[in-house]
Design an enzyme around this catalytic site. Structure first.
Site, mmCIF file in Angstrom:
data_model
loop_
_atom_site.group_PDB
_atom_site.id
_atom_site.type_symbol
_atom_site.label_atom_id
_atom_site.label_comp_id
_atom_site.label_asym_id
_atom_site.label_seq_id
_atom_site.Cartn_x
_atom_site.Cartn_y
_atom_site.Cartn_z
ATOM 1 N N LYS A 26 -4.389 -6.551 -11.045
ATOM 2 C CA LYS A 26 -5.741 -5.989 -11.092
ATOM 3 C C LYS A 26 -5.657 -4.480 -10.863
ATOM 4 O O LYS A 26 -5.418 -4.014 -9.763
ATOM 5 C CB LYS A 26 -6.629 -6.598 -10.001
ATOM 6 C CG LYS A 26 -8.086 -6.268 -10.244
ATOM 7 C CD LYS A 26 -8.910 -6.204 -8.978
ATOM 8 C CE LYS A 26 -8.818 -4.889 -8.273
ATOM 9 N NZ LYS A 26 -9.302 -3.709 -9.019
ATOM 10 N N GLU A 73 1.702 -0.812 0.209
ATOM 11 C CA GLU A 73 1.864 0.653 0.107
ATOM 12 C C GLU A 73 0.503 1.247 0.406
ATOM 13 O O GLU A 73 -0.388 1.241 -0.439
ATOM 14 C CB GLU A 73 2.331 1.034 -1.303
ATOM 15 C CG GLU A 73 3.715 0.504 -1.666
ATOM 16 C CD GLU A 73 4.842 1.231 -0.952
ATOM 17 O OE1 GLU A 73 4.580 2.249 -0.290
ATOM 18 O OE2 GLU A 73 5.977 0.748 -1.037
ATOM 19 N N CYS A 99 -1.073 9.647 -1.937
ATOM 20 C CA CYS A 99 -0.781 9.125 -0.602
ATOM 21 C C CYS A 99 0.256 9.993 0.091
ATOM 22 O O CYS A 99 0.319 10.052 1.308
ATOM 23 C CB CYS A 99 -0.284 7.694 -0.702
ATOM 24 S SG CYS A 99 1.081 7.538 -1.861
ATOM 25 N N GLU A 112 -7.150 10.801 5.866
ATOM 26 C CA GLU A 112 -6.629 11.297 4.593
ATOM 27 C C GLU A 112 -7.680 12.194 3.946
ATOM 28 O O GLU A 112 -8.816 11.755 3.748
ATOM 29 C CB GLU A 112 -6.409 10.116 3.640
ATOM 30 C CG GLU A 112 -5.034 9.533 3.676
ATOM 31 C CD GLU A 112 -4.836 8.501 2.563
ATOM 32 O OE1 GLU A 112 -5.618 7.545 2.492
ATOM 33 O OE2 GLU A 112 -3.891 8.652 1.795
HETATM 34 P P1 NAP Z 1 -8.608 1.141 -2.344
HETATM 35 O O1 NAP Z 1 -10.053 1.374 -2.263
HETATM 36 O O2 NAP Z 1 -7.927 0.481 -1.218
HETATM 37 O O3 NAP Z 1 -8.382 0.333 -3.697
HETATM 38 C C1 NAP Z 1 -7.088 -0.016 -4.146
HETATM 39 C C2 NAP Z 1 -7.189 -1.232 -5.035
HETATM 40 O O4 NAP Z 1 -7.658 -2.338 -4.250
HETATM 41 C C3 NAP Z 1 -8.169 -1.081 -6.195
HETATM 42 O O5 NAP Z 1 -7.679 -1.803 -7.285
HETATM 43 C C4 NAP Z 1 -9.413 -1.743 -5.633
HETATM 44 O O6 NAP Z 1 -10.294 -2.233 -6.614
HETATM 45 C C5 NAP Z 1 -8.789 -2.888 -4.876
HETATM 46 N N1 NAP Z 1 -9.657 -3.460 -3.855
HETATM 47 C C6 NAP Z 1 -10.621 -2.848 -3.131
HETATM 48 N N2 NAP Z 1 -11.191 -3.733 -2.280
HETATM 49 C C7 NAP Z 1 -10.572 -4.917 -2.493
HETATM 50 C C8 NAP Z 1 -10.717 -6.217 -1.927
HETATM 51 N N3 NAP Z 1 -11.607 -6.477 -0.972
HETATM 52 N N4 NAP Z 1 -9.936 -7.205 -2.379
HETATM 53 C C9 NAP Z 1 -9.031 -6.979 -3.338
HETATM 54 N N5 NAP Z 1 -8.828 -5.759 -3.919
HETATM 55 C C10 NAP Z 1 -9.595 -4.746 -3.487
HETATM 56 O O7 NAP Z 1 -7.805 2.492 -2.573
HETATM 57 P P2 NAP Z 1 -8.066 3.605 -3.667
HETATM 58 O O8 NAP Z 1 -9.200 4.427 -3.221
HETATM 59 O O9 NAP Z 1 -8.104 2.999 -5.024
HETATM 60 O O10 NAP Z 1 -6.700 4.427 -3.596
HETATM 61 C C11 NAP Z 1 -6.495 5.425 -2.661
HETATM 62 C C12 NAP Z 1 -5.703 4.902 -1.484
HETATM 63 O O11 NAP Z 1 -4.463 4.376 -1.941
HETATM 64 C C13 NAP Z 1 -5.337 5.999 -0.518
HETATM 65 O O12 NAP Z 1 -5.481 5.529 0.802
HETATM 66 C C14 NAP Z 1 -3.872 6.273 -0.833
HETATM 67 O O13 NAP Z 1 -3.144 6.835 0.219
HETATM 68 C C15 NAP Z 1 -3.398 4.908 -1.184
HETATM 69 N N6 NAP Z 1 -2.176 4.978 -1.987
HETATM 70 C C16 NAP Z 1 -0.991 4.619 -1.398
HETATM 71 C C17 NAP Z 1 0.190 4.709 -2.109
HETATM 72 C C18 NAP Z 1 1.491 4.334 -1.478
HETATM 73 O O14 NAP Z 1 2.458 4.155 -2.210
HETATM 74 N N7 NAP Z 1 1.586 4.211 -0.157
HETATM 75 C C19 NAP Z 1 0.169 5.152 -3.433
HETATM 76 C C20 NAP Z 1 -1.040 5.506 -3.997
HETATM 77 C C21 NAP Z 1 -2.221 5.405 -3.256
HETATM 78 P P3 NAP Z 1 -11.560 -1.364 -7.072
HETATM 79 O O15 NAP Z 1 -11.025 -0.228 -7.817
HETATM 80 O O16 NAP Z 1 -12.336 -2.280 -7.922
HETATM 81 O O17 NAP Z 1 -12.281 -0.967 -5.817
#
Ligand code: NAP
Length: 487
Positions: free
Chosen positions: A184, A260, A294, A391
Site C-alpha cells: 500500500k 523504518e 527521515c 521532526e
Molecule cells: P505516515 O503518516 O506514517 O504514513 C506512512 C504510510 O502509512 C502511508 O502509506 C499511510 O497511508 C500509511 N498509514 C497511515 N495510517 C495508517 C494506519 N492506521 N494503518 C495502516 N497504514 C497507515 O507517514 P508519512 O507522513 O507518509 O511519511 C513521513 C514519515 O515517514 C516521517 O516520520 C519520516 O521520518 C518517515 N520515514 C522514515 C523512513 C525511514 O527509513 N526510517 C523513510 C522515509 C520516511 P496514507 O498515505 O493513506 O495516510
C-alpha cells in the site's frame, strides 16, 4: 525542461488496483484524487480500495506463496534485474511522474529513480546468495543443518516522501527471498508505485506475487489485512506514531516486523572540521528532498569557535536557493507535500522565534498557489524549542552551540529517535569516539548523505526495528530453519 509531457506520463499509468496479476477497479468503483503539491490541482483519480479489496489482495498473495517460494533464486533475481533495466530506461518519464505527485525537483526525482532501481540490481545479486550451514554438534555425534526460507506473504506500507525508493527497498528483498506481497503506497503519491507495478509485471513477476492497493482509508483497509494472520510479515516505513499502532496490530498474530520510522538527526560540527565540507554536508543533509526526509538534519550543533562563520556560510547558501515548481529548470526547493506540512513548519519556526531564536534567513511561507516554504536558518535555538524534539520535515536549519565533545554527544542523544547522525571533524580519534557514542543506527562521518542500497539502513530507539538494504536486508524476509540431524 523535460522532453516528456506531463499529461502523457500521468495518462500512461494504470490507476486501478492490481490483484492476482490483474488490474481491477475498487469495489463500488470508488476513486480518490491525486494532487500536484506545487499547484494544488488534481492530476488524476485512482482506485480507492475498500476493506474487501484488501482481503482479496491478501487472498491472492497467500494463493501465490507456495509456487513463488519454489521459483529458482536465479529466476527471481533475473526478474529484478529486468525491472532494474526498465526503471533506468524510463528514468526520465518516471522522474517527471514523481515530481508531479510529490513535488521534488526533477534532478532529485531522477536521482531517486536511480537509487530505487539500484535496490533491484542489488537484490537481484542477493537472491542467489541466500546462505545456510552444516555443522557438527558439540557432542560430536549430531549434525546441524541450517537453511533459510521465505517468511511468507508480506504486507508492505510506504510513505509519500520517496514514492519509488521506499517501495523498491522492500519489494527488492521480498522478491529475492521468495515472499509474495500486498503493498500500500501513500495516498498522496500512488502513481510511482502503480507505474512500478506494471514494470514488474512486464519483467515477468508471476500473478499474485505483488498485489497493490491504493486507498484513502489506510487504517480501515490495512488493519484487517494485518490482523488476518495469513500475512506473516509487516514492513512499514512512515511515522513513529503510525508505526506504534501497527506494532500493536501485529502483536496479536505475532507477525515479523520491520519498522523504518521517524528521525531527529543531529548534525555536529567540531572546530577542527573542514568548514567547506561541513557546509556542503549540511546543505545535503538538510535540503535533500526539500527537508522532507527521515534522514534530514533536524538539529545543528556547532562548536562555539566556528559557529558564527558556519551560520554565515549556511545562510548565504540557503538564501540563494531557487524555489519553484519541481518541473522548472534550476529549481532546487520544491513545494512541501500539503498544507498541513506548511502549517507544522510555520508553527515550529514561530515557537522557536518566540523562545528567542534569531531568524537569519527565511522564516515564512511563499505566496501560493502551492505549498512553498522559504529555506530558513535559525540561530540561538534554545533547549525546549519544539523543533528540538519533533521532526521538522521542511527546509529549516536550527543551529545551537556547544563547547565540549561530551556536551555535543549528550545533546545529540537527548531524543527518543535514533535513525542517523552526522559528525564533521578532521581528528581521527575524535571521529571514531563520537561515532561510537552516538545512539543512532547510522552516522554520516564528514558526509551529509548516508543512503546506499548496498549498506544497512535503519534506526534504533523510536526510529525503528530492522535494516533495509545491504547484505542484511534480505534477512528481514527470511526465516532461519534448523534441522537436527542424527547420523
Ligand atoms: P505516515 O503518516 O506514517 O504514513 C506512512 C504510510 O502509512 C502511508 O502509506 C499511510 O497511508 C500509511 N498509514 C497511515 N495510517 C495508517 C494506519 N492506521 N494503518 C495502516 N497504514 C497507515 O507517514 P508519512 O507522513 O507518509 O511519511 C513521513 C514519515 O515517514 C516521517 O516520520 C519520516 O521520518 C518517515 N520515514 C522514515 C523512513 C525511514 O527509513 N526510517 C523513510 C522515509 C520516511 P496514507 O498515505 O493513506 O495516510
Amino acid at each position: 525542461m523535460s522532453t516528456v509531457s506531463e499529461s502523457g506520463v500521468v495518462d500512461a499509468v494504470n490507476k486501478e488496483l492490481f490483484i492476482g496479476g490483474k488490474w481491477t477497479s475498487a469495489a463500488g468503483g470508488k476513486t480518490f484524487a491525486v494532487r500536484d503539491p506545487a499547484t494544488g490541482e488534481v492530476l488524476c483519480e485512482v482506485a480507492d480500495a475498500s476493506p474487501e479489496d484488501g482481503i482479496a489482495a491478501l487472498d491472492a498473495a497467500v494463493a501465490a506463496q507456495a509456487d513463488w517460494a519454489a521459483y529458482a533464486p536465479r529466476e527471481r533475481g533475473e526478474i529484478l534485474r529486468r525491472a532494474y533495466d526498465a526503471l533506468m530506461a524510463r528514468q526520465e518519464e518516471l522522474a517527471l511522474l514523481m515530481t508531479l505527485e510529490m513535488g521534488k525537483p526533477l534532478a532529485e526525482a531522477r536521482g531517486e529513480i536511480a537509487y530505487a532501481a539500484e535496490f533491484f540490481r542489488w537484490f537481484a545479486e542477493e537472491a542467489v546468495r541466500i546462505d545456510g550451514g552444516y555443522a557438527t554438534a558439540p557432542n560430536g555425534s549430531g549434525r546441524f543443518l541450517v537453511t533459510k526460507q521465505p517468511v511468507g506473504p508480506s504486507v508492505l506500507i510506504t510513505p509519500w516522501n520517496f514514492p519509488m525508493a521506499m517501495g523498491t527497498r522492500k519489494i527488492g528483498p521480498a522478491v529475492a527471498a521468495g515472499c509474495t506481497m500486498v503493498i500500500k503506497p501513500a495516498a498522496q503519491t500512488p502513481l510511482s508505485m502503480l507505474a512500478l507495478t506494471q514494470i514488474l509485471a512486464d519483467a515477468g513477476l508471476p500473478e499474485g506475487v505483488l498485489n497493490v492497493l491504493t486507498t484513502s482509508s489506510a487504517g480501515a483497509v490495512m488493519e484487517p489485512v494485518i490482523r488476518d494472520g495469513r500475512a506473516r510479515k509487516l514492513s512499514f516505513t512512515g511515522s513513529t506514531a503510525v508505526g506504534r499502532r501497527l506494532l500493536e496490530q501485529c502483536s496479536d498474530k505475532v507477525l515479523r516486523t520491520s519498522m523504518e520510522l521517524g528521525g531527529n538527526a543531529p548534525f555536529i560540527v567540531f572546530e577542527d572540521a573542514d568548514l567547506d565540507e561541513a557546509v556542503e554536508g549540511a546543505m545535503q543533509a538538510k535540503m535533500r528532498n526539500i527537508g522532507e526526509a527521515c534522514t534530514a538534519a533536524n538539529r545543528f550543533y556547532v562548536q562555539r569557535g566556528i559557529a558564527d562563520e558556519f551560520a554565515r556560510r549556511l545562510t548565504e547558501r540557503m538564501s540563494a536557493l531557487p524555489i519553484g515548481r519541481g518541473t522548472e529548470d534550476g529549481v532546487v526547493v520544491g513545494p512541501l507535500i500539503d498544507e498541513a506540512a506548511i502549517e507544522k513548519v510555520s508553527e515550529l519556526v514561530s515557537d522557536a522565534a518566540q523562545r528567542g531564536a534569531k531568524v537569519l534567513t527565511g522564516g515564512a511561507t511563499v505566496d501560493g498557489p502551492g505549498n512553498f516554504y522559504q529555506p530558513t536558518v535559525l540561530t540561538d535555538v534554545p533547549e525546549g524549542a519544539r523543533m528540538s524534539d519533533e521532526e521538522i520535515f521542511g527546509p529549516v536549519a536550527p543551529i545551537s552551540l556547544f563547547d565540549t565533545e561530551d556536551e555535543a554527544i549528550a545533546k545529540a542523544n537527548d531524543t527518543e529517535y535514533g535513525l542517523v547522525s552526522y559528525v564533521f571533524t578532521r581528528e581521527l580519534k575524535r571521529a571514531l569516539r563520537v561515532c561510537e557514542r552516538l545512539d543512532t543506527g547510522m552516522v554520516g562521518l564528514n558526509q551529509g548523505i548516508v543512503s546506499n542500497p548496498a549498506a544497512p539502513f535503519g534506526g534504533v530507539k523510536a526510529s525503528g526495528l530492522g535494516r533495509e538494504g545491504g547484505t542484511v536486508g534480505i534477512d528481514e524476509f527470511l526465516e532461519t530453519k534448523y534441522i537436527a540431524v542424527s547420523l
